[in-house]
Motif scaffolding. Structure first.
Motif, mmCIF file in Angstrom:
data_model
loop_
_atom_site.group_PDB
_atom_site.id
_atom_site.type_symbol
_atom_site.label_atom_id
_atom_site.label_comp_id
_atom_site.label_asym_id
_atom_site.label_seq_id
_atom_site.Cartn_x
_atom_site.Cartn_y
_atom_site.Cartn_z
ATOM 1 N N UNK A 1 0.702 -1.012 -0.016
ATOM 2 C CA UNK A 1 -0.112 0.024 0.040
ATOM 3 C C UNK A 1 0.797 1.221 -0.085
ATOM 4 N N UNK A 2 0.310 1.979 -0.732
ATOM 5 C CA UNK A 2 1.123 3.309 -0.803
ATOM 6 C C UNK A 2 0.682 4.359 0.567
ATOM 7 N N UNK A 3 1.775 4.879 1.017
ATOM 8 C CA UNK A 3 1.676 5.641 2.305
ATOM 9 C C UNK A 3 1.423 7.015 1.808
ATOM 10 N N UNK A 4 0.435 7.577 2.704
ATOM 11 C CA UNK A 4 0.294 9.229 2.401
ATOM 12 C C UNK A 4 1.099 9.950 3.348
ATOM 13 N N UNK A 5 1.517 9.650 4.540
ATOM 14 C CA UNK A 5 2.045 10.270 5.589
ATOM 15 C C UNK A 5 3.554 9.804 6.137
ATOM 16 N N UNK A 6 3.364 8.337 6.027
ATOM 17 C CA UNK A 6 4.705 7.724 6.905
ATOM 18 C C UNK A 6 4.746 6.415 6.098
ATOM 19 N N UNK A 7 6.091 5.894 6.141
ATOM 20 C CA UNK A 7 6.263 4.684 5.518
ATOM 21 C C UNK A 7 5.844 3.364 6.151
ATOM 22 N N UNK A 8 5.360 2.465 5.559
ATOM 23 C CA UNK A 8 4.973 1.214 5.990
ATOM 24 C C UNK A 8 5.768 0.777 7.187
ATOM 25 N N UNK A 9 5.341 -0.260 8.178
ATOM 26 C CA UNK A 9 6.051 -0.385 9.113
ATOM 27 C C UNK A 9 6.042 -2.064 9.155
ATOM 28 N N UNK A 10 5.748 -2.489 7.904
ATOM 29 C CA UNK A 10 5.972 -3.958 7.753
ATOM 30 C C UNK A 10 7.050 -4.301 8.059
ATOM 31 N N UNK A 11 7.740 -5.413 8.872
ATOM 32 C CA UNK A 11 8.921 -5.790 8.983
ATOM 33 C C UNK A 11 9.938 -4.665 9.422
ATOM 34 N N UNK A 12 9.439 -3.792 10.257
ATOM 35 C CA UNK A 12 10.126 -2.753 10.744
ATOM 36 C C UNK A 12 11.547 -3.332 11.673
ATOM 37 N N UNK A 13 11.137 -4.231 12.126
ATOM 38 C CA UNK A 13 12.246 -4.757 13.378
ATOM 39 C C UNK A 13 13.533 -5.039 12.567
ATOM 40 N N UNK A 14 14.737 -4.411 12.914
ATOM 41 C CA UNK A 14 15.964 -4.494 12.331
ATOM 42 C C UNK A 14 16.110 -3.917 11.012
ATOM 43 N N UNK A 15 15.397 -2.916 10.701
ATOM 44 C CA UNK A 15 15.514 -2.400 9.466
ATOM 45 C C UNK A 15 16.240 -0.853 9.724
ATOM 46 N N UNK A 16 17.099 -0.476 8.807
ATOM 47 C CA UNK A 16 17.630 0.704 8.812
ATOM 48 C C UNK A 16 16.720 1.855 8.841
ATOM 49 N N UNK A 17 16.851 2.825 9.546
ATOM 50 C CA UNK A 17 15.979 4.065 9.338
ATOM 51 C C UNK A 17 16.174 4.753 7.944
ATOM 52 N N UNK A 18 15.203 4.977 7.414
ATOM 53 C CA UNK A 18 14.969 5.880 6.044
ATOM 54 C C UNK A 18 15.243 4.917 4.770
ATOM 55 N N UNK A 19 14.915 3.730 4.887
ATOM 56 C CA UNK A 19 15.184 2.776 3.841
ATOM 57 C C UNK A 19 13.732 2.161 3.233
#
Length: 136
Positions: A57-75
């Protein structure tokens, strides 16, 4: 003989001092269906206006948080991050997310979002469970 006993005692005490586990990591690593359900509600009411857990899904205000754990910020591909946030050397570990959920502006001062944190530890733990164990 007395020195050997003393050394063994000191080594034993030192080992005991280092056996504390990180509560946040422990809470997030073992799935708890009740906490995951509560975390889904926290996400719905505190995060879903800007974020999704669906990477398609396209985000309007923020990035998706799917599999956010152990992900580098802004990627997250397809989302435009500020130059300041792109320069940060942060990986979203369980501990980092816990710190951010508690006091977001202290961890990432230049993040453009109107989120002041989750004051209740139980909400933070529930959201961590949801973020860690959510499946699309």
């Amino acid at each position: 003989m007395n020195y050997a006993v003393l050394i063994l005692a000191l080594v034993g005490l030192a080992a005991c001092a280092n056996t504390s586990t990180d509560t946040n990591t422990a809470v997030a690593s073992v799935p708890d269906p009740v906490l995951i359900e509560k975390g889904a509600k926290v996400f719905k009411y505190r995060c879903a206006a800007c974020h999704t857990m669906d990477p398609a899904k396209r985000q309007f205000f923020g990035p998706h948080l799917y599999q956010v754990i152990d992900r580098k910020i802004a990627t997250v591909d397809g989302y435009t991050f500020t130059d300041e946030v792109k320069q940060l050397d942060i990986v979203w570990t369980v501990d980092t997310i816990q710190q951010w959920l508690e006091k977001p502006q202290q961890l990432v001062a230049d993040m453009c979002m109107p989120f002041t944190g989750l004051p209740k530890e139980e909400d933070r733990m529930a959201l961590l469970q949801y973020l860690t164990h959510h499946e699309n």
